[in-house]
Design a protein around this motif. Structure first.
Motif, PDB file in Angstrom:
ATOM      1  N   MET A 156     -24.721 -21.868  -1.874  1.00 53.22           N
ATOM      2  CA  MET A 156     -24.583 -20.552  -1.273  1.00 53.22           C
ATOM      3  C   MET A 156     -25.947 -19.968  -0.907  1.00 53.22           C
ATOM      4  N   ILE A 157     -26.905 -20.068  -1.808  1.00 52.27           N
ATOM      5  CA  ILE A 157     -28.250 -19.549  -1.554  1.00 52.27           C
ATOM      6  C   ILE A 157     -28.892 -20.257  -0.372  1.00 52.27           C
ATOM      7  N   LEU A 158     -28.799 -21.561  -0.338  1.00 56.75           N
ATOM      8  CA  LEU A 158     -29.424 -22.323   0.739  1.00 56.75           C
ATOM      9  C   LEU A 158     -28.758 -22.052   2.079  1.00 56.75           C
ATOM     10  N   ALA A 159     -27.439 -21.906   2.094  1.00 53.94           N
ATOM     11  CA  ALA A 159     -26.741 -21.606   3.340  1.00 53.94           C
ATOM     12  C   ALA A 159     -27.089 -20.208   3.837  1.00 53.94           C
ATOM     13  N   ALA A 160     -27.317 -19.270   2.912  1.00 55.77           N
ATOM     14  CA  ALA A 160     -27.598 -17.887   3.291  1.00 55.77           C
ATOM     15  C   ALA A 160     -29.045 -17.677   3.718  1.00 55.77           C
ATOM     16  N   TYR A 161     -29.990 -18.382   3.082  1.00 50.19           N
ATOM     17  CA  TYR A 161     -31.412 -18.082   3.305  1.00 50.19           C
ATOM     18  C   TYR A 161     -32.236 -19.257   3.834  1.00 50.19           C
ATOM     19  N   GLY A 162     -31.740 -20.469   3.692  1.00 50.10           N
ATOM     20  CA  GLY A 162     -32.543 -21.635   4.010  1.00 50.10           C
ATOM     21  C   GLY A 162     -32.744 -21.876   5.496  1.00 50.10           C
ATOM     22  N   LEU A 163     -33.913 -22.353   5.828  1.00 52.43           N
ATOM     23  CA  LEU A 163     -34.230 -22.827   7.177  1.00 52.43           C
ATOM     24  C   LEU A 163     -34.612 -24.291   7.070  1.00 52.43           C
ATOM     25  N   PRO A 164     -33.958 -25.186   7.817  1.00 45.94           N
ATOM     26  CA  PRO A 164     -33.017 -24.899   8.902  1.00 45.94           C
ATOM     27  C   PRO A 164     -31.683 -24.359   8.392  1.00 45.94           C
ATOM     28  N   GLN A 165     -30.961 -23.671   9.260  1.00 48.02           N
ATOM     29  CA  GLN A 165     -29.672 -23.103   8.900  1.00 48.02           C
ATOM     30  C   GLN A 165     -28.606 -24.194   8.942  1.00 48.02           C
ATOM     31  N   LEU A 166     -27.969 -24.411   7.796  1.00 43.79           N
ATOM     32  CA  LEU A 166     -26.937 -25.432   7.676  1.00 43.79           C
ATOM     33  C   LEU A 166     -25.743 -24.838   6.939  1.00 43.79           C
ATOM     34  N   GLU A 167     -24.581 -25.455   7.102  1.00 42.38           N
ATOM     35  CA  GLU A 167     -23.406 -25.019   6.363  1.00 42.38           C
ATOM     36  C   GLU A 167     -23.539 -25.382   4.887  1.00 42.38           C
ATOM     37  N   MET A 168     -22.777 -24.691   4.061  1.00 42.79           N
ATOM     38  CA  MET A 168     -22.877 -24.879   2.611  1.00 42.79           C
ATOM     39  C   MET A 168     -22.770 -26.336   2.197  1.00 42.79           C
ATOM     40  N   ARG A 169     -21.777 -27.028   2.735  1.00 42.41           N
ATOM     41  CA  ARG A 169     -21.523 -28.404   2.283  1.00 42.41           C
ATOM     42  C   ARG A 169     -22.712 -29.330   2.550  1.00 42.41           C
ATOM     43  N   GLU A 170     -23.539 -28.978   3.528  1.00 37.68           N
ATOM     44  CA  GLU A 170     -24.695 -29.814   3.857  1.00 37.68           C
ATOM     45  C   GLU A 170     -25.840 -29.629   2.871  1.00 37.68           C
ATOM     46  N   TRP A 171     -25.722 -28.645   1.984  1.00 38.84           N
ATOM     47  CA  TRP A 171     -26.738 -28.418   0.954  1.00 38.84           C
ATOM     48  C   TRP A 171     -26.279 -28.947  -0.409  1.00 38.84           C
ATOM     49  N   ALA A 172     -25.242 -29.750  -0.431  1.00 36.90           N
ATOM     50  CA  ALA A 172     -24.754 -30.289  -1.703  1.00 36.90           C
ATOM     51  C   ALA A 172     -25.811 -31.180  -2.350  1.00 36.90           C
ATOM     52  N   ALA A 173     -25.900 -31.115  -3.672  1.00 38.75           N
ATOM     53  CA  ALA A 173     -26.871 -31.931  -4.411  1.00 38.75           C
ATOM     54  C   ALA A 173     -26.222 -32.441  -5.688  1.00 38.75           C
ATOM     55  N   ASP A 174     -26.649 -33.604  -6.131  1.00 37.10           N
ATOM     56  CA  ASP A 174     -26.168 -34.155  -7.391  1.00 37.10           C
ATOM     57  C   ASP A 174     -26.768 -33.379  -8.561  1.00 37.10           C
ATOM     58  N   SER A 175     -26.201 -33.572  -9.744  1.00 44.82           N
ATOM     59  CA  SER A 175     -26.749 -32.910 -10.927  1.00 44.82           C
ATOM     60  C   SER A 175     -28.189 -33.355 -11.154  1.00 44.82           C
ATOM     61  N   GLY A 176     -29.026 -32.394 -11.530  1.00 45.48           N
ATOM     62  CA  GLY A 176     -30.443 -32.674 -11.731  1.00 45.48           C
ATOM     63  C   GLY A 176     -31.247 -32.740 -10.450  1.00 45.48           C
TER      64      GLY A 176
END
Length: 209
Positions: A156-176
């Protein structure tokens, strides 16, 4: 020009995560598998150094930082806990297959979670919490910061503030794992955005920018 880095790291796995259950408001600890995975990640990869450490106010987030950064002092980041999944909490998608409210929510037809948090309420809470944290960091003058979060909050944070602008699912990350954000105060004050520099952690031989 002085800039500030915030390293976002998704917390380690809990037993609910291991079983594929929705876990938001439950204050669960890391599972043995989650702890083992974090220790392996720490051995295999390089995590960024920092002087200030923040975590969503849930045990699994604080424990993750204590594993990756032994001896660190962790400050709770208010408002950055995972979504309240209401009636879906502690259940898997398979367990909810016959639930019409779940079907509507999972397919995007509805943003309502029975007895839980709406998507709009979740987003507003997370954005308010993150902007308050950035204000605190800028006031402190500390340029290297780590923030451990649940996966949904991090996206949510990355989709709201991150550049480049990407949809939420594109900022998914594994644990750690997560992403490095760079905040330029002059830009942030005009429009709250942050440059996404790279994914973390890094391979041992990688150069850290």
């Amino acid at each position: 020009m002085k800039t500030y880095k915030i390293y976002l790291i998704r917390h380690g796995m809990t037993e609910a995560n291991d079983k594929g259950l929705y876990v938001g408001k439950q204050d669960l600890p890391l599972s043995p598998n989650g702890l083992s995975h974090l220790l392996q990640m720490k051995e295999t990869f390089d995590y960024p150094s920092a002087r200030a450490f923040y975590a969503a106010p849930q045990l699994r987030c604080r424990q993750t930082l204590e594993v990756l950064y032994p001896g660190c002092t962790v400050t709770d980041a208010a408002g950055l806990q995972e979504c309240d999944f209401g009636d879906f909490e502690g259940k898997s998608a398979a367990m909810l297959r016959g639930d019409e409210a779940f079907r509507r929510w999972a397919t995007g037809e509805s943003n309502e979670i029975p007895n839980g948090e709406t998507a709009a309420a979740f987003q507003a809470r997370v954005m308010q919490g993150f902007e308050a944290l950035v204000k605190e960091i800028l006031k402190s003058g500390e340029t290297e910061n780590v923030l451990c979060l649940p996966g949904g909050v991090q996206m949510m944070i990355l989709a709201a503030y991150g550049l480049p602008q990407l949809e939420m699912r594109e900022w998914a990350a594994d644990s750690g794992c997560g992403f490095a954000l760079r905040i330029t105060p002059e830009l942030w004050m005009r429009e709250p955005v942050a440059e996404a520099l790279c994914a973390i952690p890094w391979e041992k031989e990688d150069t850290k920018n």
